[in-house]
Design an enzyme around this catalytic site. Structure first.
Site, PDB file in Angstrom:
ATOM      1  N   LYS A  51       0.848  -1.208   0.000  1.00  0.00           N
ATOM      2  CA  LYS A  51       0.000   0.000   0.000  1.00  0.00           C
ATOM      3  C   LYS A  51       0.884   1.260   0.000  1.00  0.00           C
ATOM      4  CE  LYS A  51      -3.827  -2.366   2.202  1.00  0.00           C
ATOM      5  NZ  LYS A  51      -4.538  -2.733   3.439  1.00  0.00           N
ATOM      6  N   ASP A  69     -11.048   2.967   4.100  1.00  0.00           N
ATOM      7  CA  ASP A  69     -11.319   1.529   3.940  1.00  0.00           C
ATOM      8  C   ASP A  69     -12.818   1.286   3.781  1.00  0.00           C
ATOM      9  OD1 ASP A  69      -9.219  -0.247   3.734  1.00  0.00           O
ATOM     10  OD2 ASP A  69      -8.845  -0.356   5.894  1.00  0.00           O
ATOM     11  N   GLN A 121      -4.600  -1.575   9.640  1.00  0.00           N
ATOM     12  CA  GLN A 121      -4.482  -2.893   8.999  1.00  0.00           C
ATOM     13  C   GLN A 121      -5.063  -3.971   9.929  1.00  0.00           C
ATOM     14  OE1 GLN A 121      -3.309  -3.394   5.828  1.00  0.00           O
ATOM     15  NE2 GLN A 121      -3.857  -5.550   6.061  1.00  0.00           N
TER      16      GLN A 121
END
Ligand code: NDP
Length: 293
Positions: A52, A119, A96
């Protein structure tokens, strides 16, 4: 059979994002900045975070990498999130997953300001998505939709079967596929571990989206001839064929399902690459304040 090439499509989207960033910078705006919080050293998570951050760099984003040891307290992580929520230099924030057991994932997700929740996991974004209102779409389902759109795959009125009902893939993609939109307008069936006659249900699908986390679960007898097959699964399987000693496999038995399908995503090189790029698309939208002005 046509391979749905995540590498090619994600490169296209990447170029588009990079161009927008160039324009933003040329007009005096700051670069989009994505903050990534990672807790612990779990191997797969470290790989995802690294890629990422690398992709951020490739499109011209700034990134802020925050790494805590697995022993960090929940309160410390929540405090950091609150600080980032009010930091004007950061546009998007992701934590994460998975997190160590002593940290509540739902508390973490709900602490992120929904306007920075790139997200798309915050209940406000999930709720708005369900209602068809502008929101950050979760990256993996958004990546699948982007692939269907760019390959001009007809979804209107099709039977779509989604295998799996997780909050991050199965449930949101089933909502997006049934939305009054294009891609969308499909008749959607969601399957899970309690579904009866799973093979027969899957064999009815014009579009089969598989996110169950079981390596090579879907076999040719579960697939209708000519179906579109989207494989979300990623599994690191031991292999004697590679130098690294492992090979990535999906939730679909690719070799036998591919010849039966009209379109299929490979693993690797399919949905996974789209996921990262859709996270960056959300970060760009956040920086441009397009969803929440
Ligand atoms: P989860 O484990 O959260 O959910 C799996 C779902 O599949 C559950 O709904 C479960 O049912 C269902 N399921 C499991 N076994 C069966 C079975 N034998 N028959 C029917 N249903 C079953 O998985 P995720 O959605 O998080 O991930 C799915 C896969 O996708 C994983 O391989 C993951 O690594 C991968 N992934 C890939 C991403 C990418 O970028 N490509 C991003 C995210 C995930 P129930 O609810 O009843 O338990």
């Amino acid at each position: 059979m046509i391979l749905l090439d995540g590498k090619k499509i994600s490169e296209e989207v990447k170029q588009e994002i990079a161009q927008e960033v160039n324009q933003m910078v040329a007009s005096g705006q700051k670069r989009p900045n994505l903050a990534v919080i990672m807790v612990g050293d779990e191997g797969a998570s470290a790989t995802y975070v690294a890629s990422k951050i690398k992709t951020c760099r490739e499109v011209g984003f700034d990134s802020t990498d925050i790494h805590y040891p697995a022993s960090v307290t929940e309160e410390e992580v929540l405090q950091k999130i609150r600080k980032i929520n009010t930091d004007p230099t950061i546009d998007g924030l992701i934590v994460q997953l998975p997190l160590p057991k002593h940290i509540s994932e739902s508390k973490v997700i709900e602490t992120i300001d929904y306007r920075k929740d790139v997200d798309g996991f915050h209940p406000i974004n999930t709720g708005r998505m369900a209602m068809g209102l502008p929101s950050y779409l979760p990256a993996t389902p958004a990546g699948i939709i982007e692939m269907l759109r760019r390959y001009n795959i007809e979804t209107d009125g099709k039977n779509c079967v989604v295998l799996g009902r997780s909050n991050i893939v199965g449930t949101p993609i089933s909502l997006l596929m049934s939305r009054k939109a294009n891609p969308g307008n499909a008749t959607v069936t969601i399957c899970h571990s309690r579904t009866q006659n799973l093979k027969a249900v899957c064999a009815q699908a014009d579009i089969l989206i598989v996110a169950i986390g079981q390596p090579e679960f879907v076999t040719a007898d579960m697939v209708k001839p000519g179906a579109v097959v989207i494989d979300v699964g990623i599994h690191r399987m031991p292999s004697t064929e590679t130098k690294s000693g492992f090979k990535l496999k999906g939730d679909v038995k690719f070799d036998e399902v591919a010849p039966k399908s009209s379109y299929i995503t490979p693993v690797p090189g399919g949905v996974g690459l789209m996921t990262i790029i859709c996270l960056l698309q959300n970060t760009l939208l956040a920086a441009q304040k397009k969803i929440y002005p």
